[in-house]
Scaffold this motif. Sequence first.
Motif, short mmCIF file in Angstrom:
data_model
loop_
_atom_site.label_atom_id
_atom_site.label_comp_id
_atom_site.label_asym_id
_atom_site.label_seq_id
_atom_site.Cartn_x
_atom_site.Cartn_y
_atom_site.Cartn_z
N LEU A 1 34.20 52.78 30.86
CA LEU A 1 34.41 54.02 31.61
C LEU A 1 34.08 53.75 33.07
N LEU A 2 34.96 54.18 33.95
CA LEU A 2 34.84 53.91 35.38
C LEU A 2 34.81 55.21 36.17
N ILE A 3 33.86 55.31 37.10
CA ILE A 3 33.82 56.43 38.05
C ILE A 3 34.27 55.88 39.40
N LEU A 4 35.33 56.44 39.96
CA LEU A 4 35.83 56.01 41.27
C LEU A 4 35.56 57.09 42.30
N GLY A 5 34.87 56.72 43.37
CA GLY A 5 34.60 57.64 44.46
C GLY A 5 35.25 57.17 45.75
N PRO A 6 35.24 58.00 46.79
CA PRO A 6 35.95 57.66 48.03
C PRO A 6 35.26 56.62 48.89
#
Length: 703
Positions: A251-256
């Motif tokens: 599971l991956l969380i991508l932020g700016p």
Amino acid sequence: MTTPPTDALAQERRHHDACRAALARMVEGAEERVVGGADVSASGADAEVLGYEFRSHAKAMRELPRAPLFFGRLDFAGEEDAGAGDHRGQRYYVGRLRVSEHPSAPPLVVDWRAPVSRAFYQAGARNPQGVAVRRRFGWAPGSKGDSADLTGMEDEPLGEGKRDGGGERSRDCLAGTGSRILAGEIERPRVGPMRDIAATIQPEQDDLVRGELAASVCVQGAPGTGKTAVGLHRAAYLLYTHPHRVQRSGLLILGPNRTFLRYIAEVLPSLGETGVRQSTVADEIGGRHPVRAHDDEAAAVVKHDARMAEVLRRALYARVAAPHADGEVAVADGAYRWRVPVGELERIVATVRSEEPPYAVGRERVRSRVVRAVQERAERRAGPQNNAWVQKVGRAGAVKGFLDAVWPRVRADEVLTEVLGDAEALAAAADGILTDAEQRAILWARPPRSHKSAKWSAADLVLLDEVEGLLERPAGYGHIVVDEAQDLSPMECRVIARRSDFGSLTVLGDLAQATTPWAARSWAEVLTHLGKPDAVVTPLTTGFRVPRAVVGLANELLGRLDVDVPPARSLRGDGELRVREVADVAAAVVRAVREALGREGSIGVIAADHAVERLRTALDAAGIGSAGPDELGARVTVLPASVAKGLEYDHVVAAEPADIAEAEARGLHRLYVVLTRAVSRLDVLHSRPLPWSAGEACGACGA
């Protein structure tokens, strides 16, 4: 709402003490399993897997934040209420993780993600779902979970309300309907990293959090609606509900940006989930090549355009060639020489090309089919051949030479260096796709001698990832949460799509806050590039964090933005908004910050990027210490408008809005972001005319 008697508070404190003791035993038991090792009956790989799981569980237990173990309680109705189902007469405490005396014992606290806990967020007077009483607990600010920190309780009787016959569920558990504890938790001052919202999740947020793993969803969230929190809690829910499936595929969380990731970093650990990868698109693709060059805006816009995918595909597959007219393959095998004629080789190459596999896979398919053609000829004369013989033919010089001629091995950086450094190669690949001006914009003025000496920009790394994806499919994730997705370029979306081919997405953003030159105007466009065109778009328009006065001002500006986004509304009427014209903005900022320091909470001074140092100097000269956006625990933060997205401050001082609006092509969108960072008070200080009319501004602030 009713307040339970005083002796009930003492009982609940004792229960929390018992829960704390049980949790300590759970941690101790996890440590003992690691020391004792896996089940002695397990062997080999099974024992290793068990040992890894024990160590991971023990580590997660050790790293649990010391926080209150429950925030709510559900008392289900008795036998007379069929709506209670299997929970008739039961009482459940709801918290951030399950606590029990031992695994088979009834829980002292149920996890907020457990099915029974859903009633805590969804039940209402019109549809109590079998709940007789919902209790909320109040904890002192800065609580470390000790029983003395339990400061209050509220009971909400639900079973006595009017039922709606099981139809559309009630929404009367929203903030603002009388719960002092709920309102206090939502409005609590923010200093430091983002907190979880497990205690305050609202019904429409809960719907999104508990969505199916296979479903991709897109949340168009107005400021203060909790879209980021929804995405993080959805990640925690999926890890809880599908632990093996999600952990196996990741599971991956991508932020700016990294500032944003530091801001949200503590949310998942507070919910008992550790080891989740939190990253940016740049970090995901930049491991092999550092950024050592900078594109001007014209070049960056072209490189981020979706048309570049076809340009790169053409450039790569231009290397595939038809066999030479006299280029038959002849493999020596003892006294024999097995020959594959040109016509058959042409059919092999054309067939593989038509199948459109990844480039590297295509090369191996050509090899295997040529070897098979040789094998068929050998077996017709000499009978079946073994695997060693087949492998020897695959390594034969004639086969390798043929492969290198018709489907050569290539690196992604070689392809991109040729596209950006050779005008003729670019013209051939971009013919009919990019204009002459666009080709000139991305063509290197001074090409490097080879790909090894190339200096890559951030946009180049996105293009490199595209070529690498054409060469060989990258490893994917089971689920990806993408925050601030409105700013992704089409080519960045393709980076994510390649990593979620067989997984699902949670896409979060606000088109009104889209500030990049390549930002999309619609979610349909973004979702198509992400490879999930059928994902459902759900708007969140009810704000719980941004006060009504601030939302009103932002809505005035929203009408000037080129996006189809519904206006937001806020349930909070307690905030403050002041729009003031001043002669000296820097001096006015100092006065506003000094006044704000007399109240509780964080203070963010936000200005156009070029003005930040001047304002920080003015604050220093006045004896007011300030920090940059990366120092999350600072009382006063001075930050450029370009990095404000996703951050929150109790009190925001927005300096010279006209400068922010004029700093970039989508400056009004940037200003919209700045105006919506305040969760209690907003001061707008200006010496120049505002980007909106004076009448609109006064109407928004009530003056």
